[in-house]
Design a protein around this motif. Structure first.
Motif, mmCIF file in Angstrom:
data_model
loop_
_atom_site.group_PDB
_atom_site.id
_atom_site.type_symbol
_atom_site.label_atom_id
_atom_site.label_comp_id
_atom_site.label_asym_id
_atom_site.label_seq_id
_atom_site.Cartn_x
_atom_site.Cartn_y
_atom_site.Cartn_z
ATOM 1 N N PHE A 1 -42.255 94.205 -22.681
ATOM 2 C CA PHE A 1 -42.707 95.600 -22.609
ATOM 3 C C PHE A 1 -42.376 96.259 -21.261
ATOM 4 O O PHE A 1 -42.789 97.392 -21.019
ATOM 5 C CB PHE A 1 -44.213 95.670 -22.862
ATOM 6 C CG PHE A 1 -44.578 95.431 -24.296
ATOM 7 C CD1 PHE A 1 -44.650 96.474 -25.202
ATOM 8 C CD2 PHE A 1 -44.819 94.133 -24.750
ATOM 9 C CE1 PHE A 1 -44.987 96.244 -26.531
ATOM 10 C CE2 PHE A 1 -45.156 93.896 -26.065
ATOM 11 C CZ PHE A 1 -45.228 94.945 -26.966
ATOM 12 N N ALA A 2 -41.643 95.535 -20.414
ATOM 13 C CA ALA A 2 -41.190 96.081 -19.131
ATOM 14 C C ALA A 2 -42.351 96.612 -18.295
ATOM 15 O O ALA A 2 -42.331 97.751 -17.793
ATOM 16 C CB ALA A 2 -40.154 97.181 -19.362
ATOM 17 N N THR A 3 -43.394 95.784 -18.132
ATOM 18 C CA THR A 3 -44.551 96.147 -17.312
ATOM 19 C C THR A 3 -44.545 95.295 -16.042
ATOM 20 O O THR A 3 -43.868 94.273 -15.968
ATOM 21 C CB THR A 3 -45.863 95.902 -18.067
ATOM 22 O OG1 THR A 3 -46.029 94.492 -18.244
ATOM 23 C CG2 THR A 3 -45.864 96.592 -19.421
ATOM 24 N N PRO A 4 -45.324 95.680 -15.044
ATOM 25 C CA PRO A 4 -45.500 94.787 -13.895
ATOM 26 C C PRO A 4 -46.118 93.465 -14.355
ATOM 27 O O PRO A 4 -46.804 93.412 -15.382
ATOM 28 C CB PRO A 4 -46.453 95.563 -12.982
ATOM 29 C CG PRO A 4 -46.267 96.997 -13.379
ATOM 30 C CD PRO A 4 -45.993 96.981 -14.853
ATOM 31 N N GLN A 5 -45.929 92.386 -13.599
ATOM 32 C CA GLN A 5 -46.436 91.086 -14.017
ATOM 33 C C GLN A 5 -47.888 90.867 -13.604
ATOM 34 O O GLN A 5 -48.592 90.049 -14.174
ATOM 35 C CB GLN A 5 -45.565 89.966 -13.444
ATOM 36 C CG GLN A 5 -45.860 88.601 -14.078
ATOM 37 C CD GLN A 5 -44.854 87.544 -13.685
ATOM 38 O OE1 GLN A 5 -43.840 87.861 -13.081
ATOM 39 N NE2 GLN A 5 -45.142 86.298 -14.021
ATOM 40 N N VAL A 6 -48.350 91.591 -12.627
ATOM 41 C CA VAL A 6 -49.740 91.446 -12.178
ATOM 42 C C VAL A 6 -50.673 91.724 -13.353
ATOM 43 O O VAL A 6 -50.536 92.727 -14.054
ATOM 44 C CB VAL A 6 -50.049 92.422 -11.019
ATOM 45 C CG1 VAL A 6 -51.523 92.344 -10.631
ATOM 46 C CG2 VAL A 6 -49.162 92.119 -9.832
ATOM 47 N N GLY A 7 -51.617 90.795 -13.569
ATOM 48 C CA GLY A 7 -52.469 90.973 -14.741
ATOM 49 C C GLY A 7 -53.621 89.999 -14.827
ATOM 50 O O GLY A 7 -54.401 89.863 -13.874
ATOM 51 N N LEU A 8 -53.732 89.265 -15.907
ATOM 52 C CA LEU A 8 -54.917 88.478 -16.253
ATOM 53 C C LEU A 8 -55.319 87.475 -15.179
ATOM 54 O O LEU A 8 -56.493 87.424 -14.774
ATOM 55 C CB LEU A 8 -54.663 87.758 -17.586
ATOM 56 C CG LEU A 8 -55.822 86.906 -18.115
ATOM 57 C CD1 LEU A 8 -57.044 87.776 -18.380
ATOM 58 C CD2 LEU A 8 -55.403 86.168 -19.386
ATOM 59 N N SER A 9 -54.384 86.651 -14.741
ATOM 60 C CA SER A 9 -54.742 85.616 -13.769
ATOM 61 C C SER A 9 -55.221 86.229 -12.457
ATOM 62 O O SER A 9 -56.131 85.689 -11.799
ATOM 63 C CB SER A 9 -53.543 84.693 -13.505
ATOM 64 O OG SER A 9 -52.475 85.405 -12.914
ATOM 65 N N ASN A 10 -54.645 87.350 -12.082
ATOM 66 C CA ASN A 10 -55.066 88.020 -10.855
ATOM 67 C C ASN A 10 -56.484 88.572 -10.985
ATOM 68 O O ASN A 10 -57.275 88.532 -10.036
ATOM 69 C CB ASN A 10 -54.103 89.151 -10.514
ATOM 70 C CG ASN A 10 -52.665 88.684 -10.423
ATOM 71 O OD1 ASN A 10 -51.908 88.821 -11.385
ATOM 72 N ND2 ASN A 10 -52.278 88.100 -9.280
ATOM 73 N N TYR A 11 -56.819 89.018 -12.177
ATOM 74 C CA TYR A 11 -58.169 89.551 -12.422
ATOM 75 C C TYR A 11 -59.201 88.417 -12.452
ATOM 76 O O TYR A 11 -60.263 88.513 -11.831
ATOM 77 C CB TYR A 11 -58.185 90.320 -13.737
ATOM 78 C CG TYR A 11 -59.536 90.891 -14.091
ATOM 79 C CD1 TYR A 11 -59.977 92.097 -13.535
ATOM 80 C CD2 TYR A 11 -60.380 90.218 -14.971
ATOM 81 C CE1 TYR A 11 -61.226 92.609 -13.859
ATOM 82 C CE2 TYR A 11 -61.631 90.724 -15.298
ATOM 83 C CZ TYR A 11 -62.044 91.918 -14.744
ATOM 84 O OH TYR A 11 -63.290 92.430 -15.045
ATOM 85 N N LEU A 12 -58.870 87.339 -13.164
ATOM 86 C CA LEU A 12 -59.817 86.227 -13.301
ATOM 87 C C LEU A 12 -60.043 85.500 -11.977
ATOM 88 O O LEU A 12 -61.129 84.957 -11.734
ATOM 89 C CB LEU A 12 -59.308 85.228 -14.355
ATOM 90 C CG LEU A 12 -59.208 85.753 -15.787
ATOM 91 C CD1 LEU A 12 -58.619 84.687 -16.706
ATOM 92 C CD2 LEU A 12 -60.572 86.200 -16.298
ATOM 93 N N SER A 13 -59.036 85.484 -11.132
ATOM 94 C CA SER A 13 -59.177 84.805 -9.833
ATOM 95 C C SER A 13 -59.803 85.705 -8.769
ATOM 96 O O SER A 13 -60.060 85.261 -7.652
ATOM 97 C CB SER A 13 -57.807 84.331 -9.340
ATOM 98 O OG SER A 13 -56.936 85.433 -9.123
ATOM 99 N N GLY A 14 -60.042 86.970 -9.118
ATOM 100 C CA GLY A 14 -60.684 87.890 -8.188
ATOM 101 C C GLY A 14 -59.726 88.661 -7.331
ATOM 102 O O GLY A 14 -60.157 89.471 -6.477
ATOM 103 N N GLU A 15 -58.430 88.486 -7.504
ATOM 104 C CA GLU A 15 -57.455 89.214 -6.703
ATOM 105 C C GLU A 15 -57.426 90.689 -7.069
ATOM 106 O O GLU A 15 -57.133 91.551 -6.234
ATOM 107 C CB GLU A 15 -56.054 88.619 -6.890
ATOM 108 C CG GLU A 15 -55.906 87.203 -6.374
ATOM 109 C CD GLU A 15 -54.528 86.638 -6.651
ATOM 110 O OE1 GLU A 15 -53.600 87.451 -6.902
ATOM 111 O OE2 GLU A 15 -54.367 85.406 -6.646
#
Length: 448
Positions: A310-324
């Protein structure tokens, strides 16, 4: 019942032939090529020379006239004369005279003798790989045989009527030889194909899934080349062939969702390369097209792909769950399809299982259920990693993607068993990569 069973088996056999037609053609061509090389290059020509003899009592000194009244008596001895020809004495003398370097047994393989029933005629045939030797052996063995026969039966004479040859002898004509080669090639090809099928442990059709996995098939998806999978083209072209298949799956999901309250659906498979990520993407698209607010969530933190599709940035789920990342709206991206949103897998996921099984993940899914009509979760293969099993406590149902002619039965059974151990609600299976020539004609689109 038996007739129906036989009909099904016949249909399956025809499907096998169609699927393996290239293998069959190649094997037939290979065997025919070997036959041509053998026939033209390797096989030695054989030459035959033959002589016709008459045996009986003579009535003149020149031994040119035979008594006709003792035909019955003479013909009873014809088999004896043939046995004289086949004696070692005759063979050894001929070998010695011609200086041949071969055994008596080997020499006798080149000699044939027969008599015409009810007559005094006897015929000797010699076959050799040289025309000169065929004639020379015939000439000498006839002379030596006559000497030995007259020595044993002096009252009878032997006269040569005609000597024919040498001429090239062919056991099989070229046309017959190559016809037999093609038939043998076809039989060999069929045998090879059946052996391949016998040891082929992959799932091929809906019946295999239902019998092997005890899971209902809720949809079939046509096979297409990976290079042809362009999400922008799919979204813009509603006539794209596989969309129709996913609309059928969507209808089923809308029905069971209304009946059972299913909202968060996990898409998984037994192994990699089954097509689960593209399946998740397509299913999310058709749900969004029906007016349902849909979130496509990449839970494959090990090998994410939805951000590329979908040509989106890669920042996402893991960054949210880890608190980033603390703001969910910053990592949920709106796609070009109305009502469709994408939550990528994220970056730097060092401990995927711990993140997916965390309370943060549980709370995230619960909150997303309040905001979205459907959540489609793309996970790692259940047969390789445990994330898909862990999600059973947070989600409502599972769809297992199974590739036709690729998915191993044993691996698929293991995947289903693991999900059932985790008390996952298996909605059904999707049979992916199904070759169907009818779809080609209907949609005018080529699928590899």
């Amino acid at each position: 019942m038996d007739q129906a069973k036989a009909y099904i088996e016949y249909k399956d056999f025809i499907k096998i032939l169609r699927k393996r037609i290239l293998v069959i053609i190649l094997i037939v061509i290979a065997i025919l090529a070997i036959a041509v090389i053998y026939r033209t290059q390797l096989s030695k020509p054989s030459y035959e020379a033959r002589v016709s003899l008459i045996i009986g009592s003579v009535i003149n000194n020149e031994k040119t006239q035979f008594q006709i009244d003792n035909v019955k008596e003479t013909k009873e001895y014809m088999q004896t004369y043939i046995m004289i020809l086949k004696t070692n004495v005759v063979a050894e003398r001929t070998i010695e005279r011609l200086g041949l370097n071969m055994s008596v047994k080997e020499f006798k393989k080149h000699i044939q003798a027969e008599h015409t029933s009810g007559t005094q005629f006897m015929e000797i045939k010699v076959r050799w790989d040289s025309p000169d030797m065929a004639f020379s052996v015939l000439e000498n063995i006839t002379e030596i045989f006559s000497e030995e026969a007259i020595r044993i039966y002096p009252s009878y004479s032997i006269k040569t009527l005609e000597m024919v040859g040498p001429y090239q002898y062919e056991v099989l004509s070229d046309s017959f030889f190559y016809t037999v080669s093609i038939i043998c090639g076809a039989i060999t090809a069929l045998f090879v194909v059946l052996v391949i099928e016998l040891f082929d442990s992959t799932i091929k059709n809906e019946e295999d899934i239902e019998n092997q996995l005890n899971v209902p098939v809720i949809g079939t998806i046509p096979k297409f080349r990976k290079s042809d999978f362009n999400i922008d083209n799919i979204i813009r072209d509603n006539k794209y062939c596989s969309l129709d298949s996913f609309r059928t799956i969507r209808t089923y999901l809308l029905y069971i969702s209304k009946k059972s309250g299913i909202k968060a659906i996990v898409i998984t498979s037994a192994r990699a390369q089954e097509g689960k990520s593209s399946t998740a993407a397509m299913l999310a698209i058709v749900l969004a097209q029906s007016g349902k607010k849909t979130l496509l969530m990449d839970c494959d933190l090990r090998s994410p792909s939805l951000h590329s599709i979908f040509a989106t940035p890669q920042v996402g789920l893991s960054n949210y769950l880890s608190g980033e990342e603390s703001a969910l709206e910053d990592i949920v991206y709106e796609s070009i399809t109305a009502n469709l949103f994408v939550l990528p897998a994220g970056t730097n996921a060092i401990n995927p299982v711990e993140l997916i099984s965390s309370d943060a993940m549980k709370n995230l899914i619960n909150s997303l259920k309040e905001e979205f009509d459907y959540i489609i979760l793309d996970t790692p293969p259940v047969g390789m990693f445990t994330e898909a099993q862990v999600l059973s406590q947070f989600t409502d149902g599972y769809l297992i993607v199974v590739s036709s002619n690729e998915s191993e039965k044993a691996l698929a059974r293991k995947a289903v068993k693991l999900l059932r151990y985790a008390e996952a609600n298996i909605i059904g299976a999707l049979l992916n990569k199904v070759p169907d020539s009818k779809l080609y004609r209907k949609y005018g689109y080529y699928y590899g």
